[in-house]
Structure formats: structure tokens, C-alpha cells
Scaffold this active site. Structure first.
Site, PDB file in Angstrom:
ATOM      1  CD1 TRP A 183       3.800   7.199 -10.121  1.00 44.69           C
ATOM      2  CD2 TRP A 183       3.170   7.246  -7.971  1.00 44.69           C
ATOM      3  NE1 TRP A 183       2.619   6.511 -10.017  1.00 44.69           N
ATOM      4  CE2 TRP A 183       2.216   6.522  -8.714  1.00 44.69           C
ATOM      5  CE3 TRP A 183       2.981   7.420  -6.600  1.00 44.69           C
ATOM      6  CZ2 TRP A 183       1.078   5.961  -8.115  1.00 44.69           C
ATOM      7  CZ3 TRP A 183       1.856   6.862  -6.002  1.00 44.69           C
ATOM      8  CH2 TRP A 183       0.917   6.133  -6.753  1.00 44.69           C
ATOM      9  CD  GLU A 224       7.506   5.359  -9.932  1.00 42.46           C
ATOM     10  OE1 GLU A 224       7.658   6.159  -8.990  1.00 42.46           O
ATOM     11  OE2 GLU A 224       7.332   4.134  -9.754  1.00 42.46           O
ATOM     12  CE  LYS A 226       0.472   2.222 -10.538  1.00 38.61           C
ATOM     13  NZ  LYS A 226       0.530   2.259  -9.093  1.00 38.61           N
ATOM     14  CG  ASP A 257       7.824   0.676 -10.286  1.00 31.40           C
ATOM     15  OD1 ASP A 257       7.637  -0.548 -10.487  1.00 31.40           O
ATOM     16  OD2 ASP A 257       7.678   1.203  -9.172  1.00 31.40           O
ATOM     17  CG  HIS A 260       4.783   1.492 -12.447  1.00 35.00           C
ATOM     18  ND1 HIS A 260       4.938   2.777 -11.996  1.00 35.00           N
ATOM     19  CD2 HIS A 260       4.474   0.759 -11.352  1.00 35.00           C
ATOM     20  CE1 HIS A 260       4.741   2.821 -10.688  1.00 35.00           C
ATOM     21  NE2 HIS A 260       4.469   1.609 -10.274  1.00 35.00           N
ATOM     22  CG  HIS A 284      10.869   2.999  -8.156  1.00 35.81           C
ATOM     23  ND1 HIS A 284       9.681   3.611  -7.823  1.00 35.81           N
ATOM     24  CD2 HIS A 284      11.857   3.710  -7.548  1.00 35.81           C
ATOM     25  CE1 HIS A 284       9.948   4.662  -7.064  1.00 35.81           C
ATOM     26  NE2 HIS A 284      11.253   4.749  -6.884  1.00 35.81           N
ATOM     27  CG  ASP A 292       2.531  -1.478  -9.461  1.00 36.69           C
ATOM     28  OD1 ASP A 292       3.673  -1.932  -9.282  1.00 36.69           O
ATOM     29  OD2 ASP A 292       2.182  -0.337  -9.108  1.00 36.69           O
ATOM     30  CG  ASP A 294       4.584  -2.092  -5.420  1.00 35.95           C
ATOM     31  OD1 ASP A 294       5.612  -1.673  -5.975  1.00 35.95           O
ATOM     32  OD2 ASP A 294       3.460  -1.595  -5.617  1.00 35.95           O
ATOM     33  CG  ASP A 323       8.377   1.259  -5.274  1.00 38.41           C
ATOM     34  OD1 ASP A 323       7.924   1.178  -4.128  1.00 38.41           O
ATOM     35  OD2 ASP A 323       7.773   1.846  -6.199  1.00 38.41           O
TER      36      ASP A 323
END
Ligand code: RNT
Ligand code: ZN
Length: 417
Positions: A183, A224, A226, A257, A260, A284, A292, A294, A323
Site C-alpha cells: 500500500w 491495496e 484506496k 480494505d 477505502h 483489511h 477512513d 480506522d 487494520d
């Protein structure tokens, strides 16, 4: 009633709707989650002293974060003691462990800098997944693999190549394949003058990295995508379309992810399409809140829908990595909550009468389909979960958090700062 008695009762109720709880638990015990080391220290790592960069952010000042490899490993052990099943660990290159004042820049990292991690994993019978770190470094301030500065671009290509060798070493040491995920944070804050050139450079850089001689049976590469990052709101070089096409043409995996994509996109819906064209894919599991962000993964509609798709498409077709990183709460608790809650979501999915649901859909009996989906929400999956925890030798839902608080009182709060 004891936990076992409750389980036996739940087992009977599930049997009535055609679900075998023993079988569900046996499958659950085979699913490995890759536990990301970076929840333990707010994505700081050990190789640089600067701030976290790359458009990702940890917020919060909860005390007691791990600051040394020893503390991080201790906290990971504590977390694993609360999580049923056998899992993997997921490392970033920035978690290299240097000895005796030695240091190596990202393009010169060697397997030996991960020897301690290999030992950690071997002693615990865990596999290791790996990630090159293309952020939090002076040379990543503008761009990395897509940089127009050839020297910088070359530096990051060498980093990617070095990481493939490290991944190969980790797979060799543990005897378990290593998934290496790429990523990069490259993107633009404002309207681009040229969208193609950075993507062409990223494509060339990835080709150079993958041209490295590495054992493809031991190292599985993923890329990955995004949609945007902080400071890269207008353009992300490694977009979903970029990587989906790159992966298809180059025989590597896509990593999706859950944070994302645009906030209203249903990420779970993507899996079945991806798997009609690929044997495997990587994930993820994260929780975006408006962006995003997390946040710690919870047992909620999003994680349940994702888990259903994993179960329905075959769990062995996925590399499931976690993640999330929250610095505002006890980090061991954050780690544990995300791991346990995603396992709960997987259990919930495994306790579905999938054939019956499929049949109702095929028969166009949408009334019954809705009714059954809703009925399932009131089934005693919590009793099945507690039994699984007990059987796996970890604390049940009622007990783990007290133990976690004891760890904070007896270990975390005693750390010398
Ligand atoms: C960033 C990506 C990436 C990182 C980790 C630390 O938006 O999700 O996977 O979170 O590599
Ligand atoms: Zn991610």
C-alpha cells in the site's frame, strides 16, 4: 445453567433450523485472522523517530502504549490470550528490530532485522504476514513508487524488493506462507495536472519490484487500493481500478480494505464479484466512521455482511488482515475487541442456514427470506460464542474485560516512562 448447558440448548434450537453448531465451531477454529502489530503503538514502529504520515491518522492520548519490541510483543501475547483460535501476526517493515546501535534505511532492510519476530512467531506457532512501509519516512513526503523524482522512486523500489526477500525469509522460518501487501499513500491534495503519469510510474515500479526473484509458493503478494487520504483528497494514484487491473494482469491479489471506498458503498458486496475472476483475495477489516478513520472493528451490520460473504465464498479463499488503530482507549482492549468481534461476525455467518436462504431467494419467496433473516438475529449465538471461548481456553464475554483491566493495573501502568 452452565456455559455447556446453554450451548446444548442453543445447539437444539439451531438444529431445528438446519444448522449444525458443532460444525460451525469447527470451521471457525480453522479461520486465521492476521493480527496487525500496529494497533499496539499507534503505527509508530521502531525505525524512524518522525510522525505518522501518509494520510492516515491515530487520534487520542491513552497512556501506556508499547514503545519497545519487548513491550509490543508482551501486549500482543496478552491480546492473544483473549482471542480464541490460532492466528497470524502482521508486521510492517518499520517494525524492524535493530541491535547494538545498528540501523538500516528502508532500502537496506534485511531478513536479520526481523529475526526476533521470526523467533517470536516460531515459539508461538504463528505465521507472519508482511508489509513494506511506504510512509512515515523523510523520502515519502511527496510520493513514493509514483514519484517523478527518479532517485526517490528507485529508493522505494529497492524497499519493495528488500521486503519480498524478508517475506520469503519469514515464510521459510515459520513454515507458513507469508502474504505481503503493498500500500502506498501517493496522491494529490488538489486538482491534478496529469492523472496518468504517476499511475504509469507506479505500474513500472510494481513491475520492477515483482521482477525480484522470490519464491511464489511461499510469498503471496497483494496490492491495496484506496479512494483518498488526508492531504490526498483529490487524487489517489493507487485507486481501485488501477490495482484491480494490475492484479489481474500480473497474477497478484487485490486487497480490499473496508475503509477505502466511498462511505455508502457496501464493501461486502464486492467479494463475490472479485472471486468469480480470482482464486483468492485479501482483506483489511477496518471500520470507517465518515472517512477512513480506522476505528476498532465491532460486531455490527458491516462486519456481519462481510463475514457472511467470506463464509459463503469459502473462508480459505481469503487472507484476512485486521487494520484499525485507536489511541484513545486501552490498546490491548482495542486489539482484542476488534479480533473477537470479527470472529463473532464469522460465527454469526457460520450459523446461517445458507442453503435455505439461497432456496428462498431462488424460489422468489422474498417474504420468507426477510422473515428468516430477521429471525436469525434473535437466535442464541452468544451462547455458542461463550462455549467456543471456554473450549478454546480463553475468557468468555463476561470475563475477558476484567482480565484486561487487571493487565492495565498490574503491567501497563507500571511501565517506566
Ligand atoms: C492505509 C491502509 C494501510 C495502513 C497500514 C498501516 O489507509 O489501510 O493498510 O492502514 O498499512
Ligand atoms: Zn489497510
Amino acid at each position: 445453567m452452565t456455559i455447556t448447558e446453554r450451548y446444548e440448548d442453543a445447539q437444539k434450537r439451531y438444529k431445528k433450523i438446519g444448522v449444525d453448531t458443532d460444525k460451525a465451531l469447527e470451521t471457525l477454529s480453522k479461520i486465521k485472522l492476521s493480527m496487525h502489530c500496529w494497533q499496539g503503538d499507534d503505527v509508530t514502529g521502531f525505525d524512524t523517530k518522525g510522525p505518522l504520515t501518509g494520510g492516515i491518522q491515530t487520534t487520542g492520548n491513552y497512556p501506556y502504549k508499547a514503545t519497545t519490541p519487548k513491550e509490543l510483543m508482551q501486549d500482543m501475547d496478552e491480546t492473544f490470550s483473549f482471542v480464541p483460535g490460532k492466528h497470524k501476526i502482521n508486521l510492517h517493515a518499520s517494525y524492524a528490530i535493530f541491535e547494538d546501535g545498528e540501523w538500516a534505511d528502508r532500502d537496506e532492510l534485511k531478513p536479520e532485522h526481523f529475526k526476533k519476530w521470526a523467533e517470536y512467531a516460531k515459539e508461538r506457532n504463528l505465521g507472519i504476514d508482511f508489509n513494506p512501509t511506504f510512509f512515515s519516512h523523510p523520502k515519502s513526503e511527496v510520493a513514493t513508487l509514483s514519484s517523478s523524482d527518479e532517485e526517490i522512486r528507485r529508493f522505494w523500489v529497492r524497499h519493495g524488493q528488500a521486503c519480498l526477500k524478508i517475506s520469503e525469509y519469514l515464510a521459510q522460518e515459520t513454515g507458513i506462507e507469508c502474504m505481503m501487501n503493498i500500500w502506498i499513500p501517493d496522491g494529490l491534495k488538489d486538482v491534478p495536472g496529469n492523472r496518468t503519469a504517476p499511475r504509469a510510474r507506479l505500474k513500472a515500479s510494481l513491475d520492477e519490484i515483482l521482477a525480484t526473484d522470490y519464491d511464489k509458493s511461499k510469498v503471496k503478494v497483494a496490492v491495496e487500493s484506496k479512494v483518498f487520504g488526508i492531504g490526498a483528497e483529490s487524487y489517489t494514484v493507487g485507486s481501485h481500478e488501477f490495482y484491480m487491473n494490475y492484479a489481474a494482469k500480473n497474477n497478484v491479489m487485490c486487497l480490499i480494505d473496508t475503509g477505502h471506498f466511498h462511505p455508502t458503498e457496501n464493501v461486502a458486496d464486492k467479494l463475490s464479484s472479485m472471486l468469480l475472476f480470482n482464486d483468492k483475495m485479501a482483506l483489511h477489516v477496518s471500520r470507517p466512521v465518515r472517512w477512513d478513520s480506522d476505528h476498532v472493528v465491532l460486531f455490527n451490520d458491516d462486519s456481519i455482511e462481510l463475514a457472511k460473504e467470506i463464509v459463503r465464498n469459502g473462508y480459505d479463499r481469503f487472507y484476512i488482515g485486521m487494520d484499525y488503530f485507536d489511541a484513545s482507549i486501552n490498546r490491548v482492549s482495542a486489539w482484542t475487541c476488534g479480533m473477537r468481534d470479527f470472529l463473532k461476525a464469522l460465527l454469526y455467518a457460520l450459523l446461517q442456514p445458507t442453503d435455505e436462504l439461497t432456496k428462498l431467494q431462488d424460489d422468489c419467496d422474498f417474504t420468507s427470506l426477510m422473515e428468516l433473516n430477521e429471525r436469525l438475529k434473535m437466535m442464541p449465538y452468544g451462547d455458542v460464542w461463550n462455549y467456543y471461548c471456554q473450549k478454546s481456553g480463553v475468557p468468555t464475554e463476561d470475563d475477558w474485560f476484567d482480565e484486561c483491566k487487571n493487565y492495565e493495573r498490574d503491567v501497563l501502568s507500571k511501565r517506566q516512562r
